[in-house]
Design an enzyme around this catalytic site. Structure first.
Site, mmCIF file in Angstrom:
data_model
loop_
_atom_site.group_PDB
_atom_site.id
_atom_site.type_symbol
_atom_site.label_atom_id
_atom_site.label_comp_id
_atom_site.label_asym_id
_atom_site.label_seq_id
_atom_site.Cartn_x
_atom_site.Cartn_y
_atom_site.Cartn_z
ATOM 1 N N GLU A 18 0.977 3.915 1.830
ATOM 2 C CA GLU A 18 1.506 4.342 3.122
ATOM 3 C C GLU A 18 2.678 3.472 3.566
ATOM 4 O O GLU A 18 3.675 3.978 4.073
ATOM 5 C CB GLU A 18 0.407 4.303 4.200
ATOM 6 C CG GLU A 18 -0.718 5.287 3.968
ATOM 7 C CD GLU A 18 -1.886 4.725 3.164
ATOM 8 O OE1 GLU A 18 -2.981 5.280 3.246
ATOM 9 O OE2 GLU A 18 -1.699 3.716 2.438
ATOM 10 N N HIS A 27 0.848 -1.191 0.000
ATOM 11 C CA HIS A 27 0.000 0.000 0.000
ATOM 12 C C HIS A 27 0.883 1.240 0.000
ATOM 13 O O HIS A 27 2.040 1.200 0.432
ATOM 14 C CB HIS A 27 -0.905 0.011 1.231
ATOM 15 C CG HIS A 27 -2.001 -1.003 1.177
ATOM 16 N ND1 HIS A 27 -3.166 -0.869 1.899
ATOM 17 C CD2 HIS A 27 -2.128 -2.168 0.491
ATOM 18 C CE1 HIS A 27 -3.955 -1.903 1.666
ATOM 19 N NE2 HIS A 27 -3.337 -2.718 0.822
#
Length: 159
Positions: free
Chosen positions: A58, A56
């Site tokens: 992040e 992901h």
């Protein structure tokens, strides 16, 4: 001034999302980590291109920033992410300990285009044997040995 800075860094996160999405690297998510007014980590979703469900935006941005800082924590940093973090990214953010997180789109916006994390939040609250994917404890007496050794380890690095 702060509002212009926030918009500048949110724009960078969104640009990372768009670039990754247009390059077919993954979903429409981007993130930047900022310290002292400079981007020190950037990421976009690469789940499908890397065959990695943890890739992901992040997570990738946190890894890049920690590598840059040579630290496992983001002390003095802020995270700008194009969408409110999923449960996995939320956990990673708390472990990284930034000072603040700014997000653009929210959970409802993501759910409308097929990225609905509500079921994960529900699963977390259930006992292990009641989850969609059963969680079954085995070998605790074997596994606990690592914790016992950690507990008395004199040169451990706390985190």
């Amino acid at each position: 001034m702060q509002n212009k800075q926030n918009e500048k860094f949110m724009t960078a996160a969104v640009e990372a999302a768009l670039e990754g999405m247009r390059n077919n690297e993954g979903g429409p998510f981007g993130c930047v980590v900022v310290k002292d007014g400079k981007i020190i980590g950037k990421g976009n979703n690469k789940v499908t291109s890397s065959n990695d469900p943890t890739a992901h935006a992040e997570i990738i941005a946190i890894r890049a920033a920690c590598t840059h800082l040579k630290s496992f924590q983001l002390e003095g940093c802020e995270i700008y992410t194009s969408c409110e973090p999923c449960p996995m990214c939320l956990g990673a953010i708390y472990w990284a300990r930034p000072e603040k997180v700014y997000y653009g789109s929210n959970q409802s916006d993501a759910a409308k285009i097929g990225f609905d994390d509500a079921f994960i939040y529900k699963e977390i609250a259930l006992p292990g044997d009641s989850r969609t994917i059963p969680f079954i404890q085995v070998g605790r007496n074997i596994a606990i040995k690592t914790f016992e050794e950690w507990d008395i380890k004199e040169d451990k690095i706390e985190y």
